[in-house]
Design an enzyme around this catalytic site. Structure first.
Site, PDB file in Angstrom:
ATOM      1  N   CYS A  51       0.455 -14.518 -27.827  1.00 14.21           N
ATOM      2  CA  CYS A  51      -0.594 -13.704 -28.431  1.00 14.21           C
ATOM      3  C   CYS A  51      -0.095 -12.272 -28.613  1.00 14.21           C
ATOM      4  O   CYS A  51       0.392 -11.658 -27.659  1.00 14.21           O
ATOM      5  CB  CYS A  51      -1.838 -13.712 -27.535  1.00 14.21           C
ATOM      6  SG  CYS A  51      -3.157 -12.649 -28.147  1.00 14.21           S
ATOM      7  N   CYS A  54      -2.286  -9.911 -26.139  1.00 16.25           N
ATOM      8  CA  CYS A  54      -2.212  -9.894 -24.676  1.00 16.25           C
ATOM      9  C   CYS A  54      -0.997 -10.597 -24.100  1.00 16.25           C
ATOM     10  O   CYS A  54      -0.814 -10.593 -22.882  1.00 16.25           O
ATOM     11  CB  CYS A  54      -3.478 -10.497 -24.080  1.00 16.25           C
ATOM     12  SG  CYS A  54      -3.588 -12.298 -24.307  1.00 16.25           S
ATOM     13  N   CYS A  69       0.885 -24.516 -46.190  1.00 16.04           N
ATOM     14  CA  CYS A  69      -0.346 -23.769 -46.451  1.00 16.04           C
ATOM     15  C   CYS A  69      -0.116 -22.263 -46.510  1.00 16.04           C
ATOM     16  O   CYS A  69      -1.001 -21.521 -46.931  1.00 16.04           O
ATOM     17  CB  CYS A  69      -1.418 -24.106 -45.421  1.00 16.04           C
ATOM     18  SG  CYS A  69      -1.142 -23.401 -43.785  1.00 16.04           S
ATOM     19  N   HIS A 106      -8.670 -12.820 -32.608  1.00 16.88           N
ATOM     20  CA  HIS A 106      -8.756 -13.837 -33.666  1.00 16.88           C
ATOM     21  C   HIS A 106      -7.346 -14.307 -34.003  1.00 16.88           C
ATOM     22  O   HIS A 106      -6.457 -13.500 -34.288  1.00 16.88           O
ATOM     23  CB  HIS A 106      -9.412 -13.226 -34.908  1.00 16.88           C
ATOM     24  CG  HIS A 106      -9.371 -14.120 -36.104  1.00 16.88           C
ATOM     25  ND1 HIS A 106     -10.209 -15.209 -36.254  1.00 16.88           N
ATOM     26  CD2 HIS A 106      -8.584 -14.102 -37.210  1.00 16.88           C
ATOM     27  CE1 HIS A 106      -9.943 -15.813 -37.407  1.00 16.88           C
ATOM     28  NE2 HIS A 106      -8.967 -15.158 -38.003  1.00 16.88           N
ATOM     29  N   HIS A 109      -7.669 -20.519 -37.849  1.00 12.47           N
ATOM     30  CA  HIS A 109      -8.632 -21.618 -37.855  1.00 12.47           C
ATOM     31  C   HIS A 109      -7.902 -22.920 -37.578  1.00 12.47           C
ATOM     32  O   HIS A 109      -6.683 -23.013 -37.773  1.00 12.47           O
ATOM     33  CB  HIS A 109      -9.356 -21.694 -39.207  1.00 12.47           C
ATOM     34  CG  HIS A 109     -10.271 -20.547 -39.471  1.00 12.47           C
ATOM     35  ND1 HIS A 109      -9.815 -19.353 -40.002  1.00 12.47           N
ATOM     36  CD2 HIS A 109     -11.601 -20.382 -39.243  1.00 12.47           C
ATOM     37  CE1 HIS A 109     -10.842 -18.502 -40.105  1.00 12.47           C
ATOM     38  NE2 HIS A 109     -11.933 -19.101 -39.654  1.00 12.47           N
ATOM     39  N   ASP A 113      -6.653 -31.814 -40.687  1.00 14.58           N
ATOM     40  CA  ASP A 113      -5.766 -32.441 -41.674  1.00 14.58           C
ATOM     41  C   ASP A 113      -4.295 -32.338 -41.261  1.00 14.58           C
ATOM     42  O   ASP A 113      -3.408 -32.327 -42.106  1.00 14.58           O
ATOM     43  CB  ASP A 113      -5.983 -31.805 -43.051  1.00 14.58           C
ATOM     44  CG  ASP A 113      -5.711 -30.304 -43.054  1.00 14.58           C
ATOM     45  OD1 ASP A 113      -5.203 -29.783 -42.039  1.00 14.58           O
ATOM     46  OD2 ASP A 113      -6.015 -29.649 -44.070  1.00 14.58           O
ATOM     47  N   ARG A 121      -4.377 -29.198 -37.545  1.00 19.09           N
ATOM     48  CA  ARG A 121      -3.534 -28.122 -38.067  1.00 19.09           C
ATOM     49  C   ARG A 121      -4.104 -26.802 -37.588  1.00 19.09           C
ATOM     50  O   ARG A 121      -5.127 -26.351 -38.108  1.00 19.09           O
ATOM     51  CB  ARG A 121      -3.492 -28.170 -39.595  1.00 19.09           C
ATOM     52  CG  ARG A 121      -2.824 -26.940 -40.230  1.00 19.09           C
ATOM     53  CD  ARG A 121      -2.592 -27.117 -41.729  1.00 19.09           C
ATOM     54  NE  ARG A 121      -3.823 -27.380 -42.467  1.00 19.09           N
ATOM     55  CZ  ARG A 121      -4.527 -26.456 -43.144  1.00 19.09           C
ATOM     56  NH1 ARG A 121      -4.120 -25.202 -43.185  1.00 19.09           N
ATOM     57  NH2 ARG A 121      -5.633 -26.791 -43.782  1.00 19.09           N
ATOM     58  N   CYS A 123      -3.938 -23.313 -37.962  1.00 21.12           N
ATOM     59  CA  CYS A 123      -3.435 -22.452 -39.029  1.00 21.12           C
ATOM     60  C   CYS A 123      -3.591 -21.011 -38.532  1.00 21.12           C
ATOM     61  O   CYS A 123      -4.708 -20.492 -38.468  1.00 21.12           O
ATOM     62  CB  CYS A 123      -4.270 -22.733 -40.276  1.00 21.12           C
ATOM     63  SG  CYS A 123      -3.816 -21.783 -41.711  1.00 21.12           S
TER      64      CYS A 123
HETATM   65 FE    FE Z   1      -4.655 -12.728 -26.390  1.00 18.79          FE
END
Ligand code: FE
Length: 143
Positions: A51, A54, A69, A106, A109, A113, A121, A123
């Protein structure tokens, strides 16, 4: 967004100081980077994806696949507890948002599929991730 007990809570000013403007826009404001622009979309190196907010290990290169994609795509997180999923009905679509369980950032998503065996997936925005390359094992023998 679902209320959760996040381990890492920072003020808005702290996040702004800690993140680049692009990371802030995506991790904290749920924006999406333009497809095929992220630094990690075409990364095929062996290593770990953490991430960007963090540092939590979120995905491993063995689960990454080329979905076409335009964003880094993974079949499964490194651990089921490191991400959280939330219903997202923004932009007239019904999607499942993926966030970092530790800092609430965030990530992207998840769509149904993906390839077998998970059929998923994940993404994920490149800007939400930092990549750590796994160094090849040294062949030097210590005396
Ligand atoms: Fe995080």
């Amino acid at each position: 967004m679902t209320e959760t007990a996040q381990e890492m809570v920072r003020s808005d000013a702290e996040w702004r100081a800690h993140l680049t403007p692009e990371q802030y826009r995506i991790l904290r404001e749920k924006d999406t980077e333009r497809p095929f622009t992220g630094a990690l979309t075409q990364n095929h190196e062996t290593g770990d994806y953490h991430c960007a907010g963090c540092g939590t290990l979120l995905f491993m290169s063995g689960a990454k696949f080329d979905s076409g994609c335009g964003w880094p795509s993974f079949m499964i997180p490194a651990d089921s507890k490191v991400v959280e999923e939330h219903e997202d009905i923004s932009f007239g679509m019904r999607r499942v948002e993926v966030t970092c369980a530790r800092c609430g950032g965030h990530l992207g998503h998840v769509f149904p599929d993906g390839p077998k065996p998970t059929g998923l997936r994940y993404c994920i925005n490149s800007a939400s991730l930092t990549f750590t390359r796994q160094e090849p094992h040294s062949t030097n023998q210590e005396p």
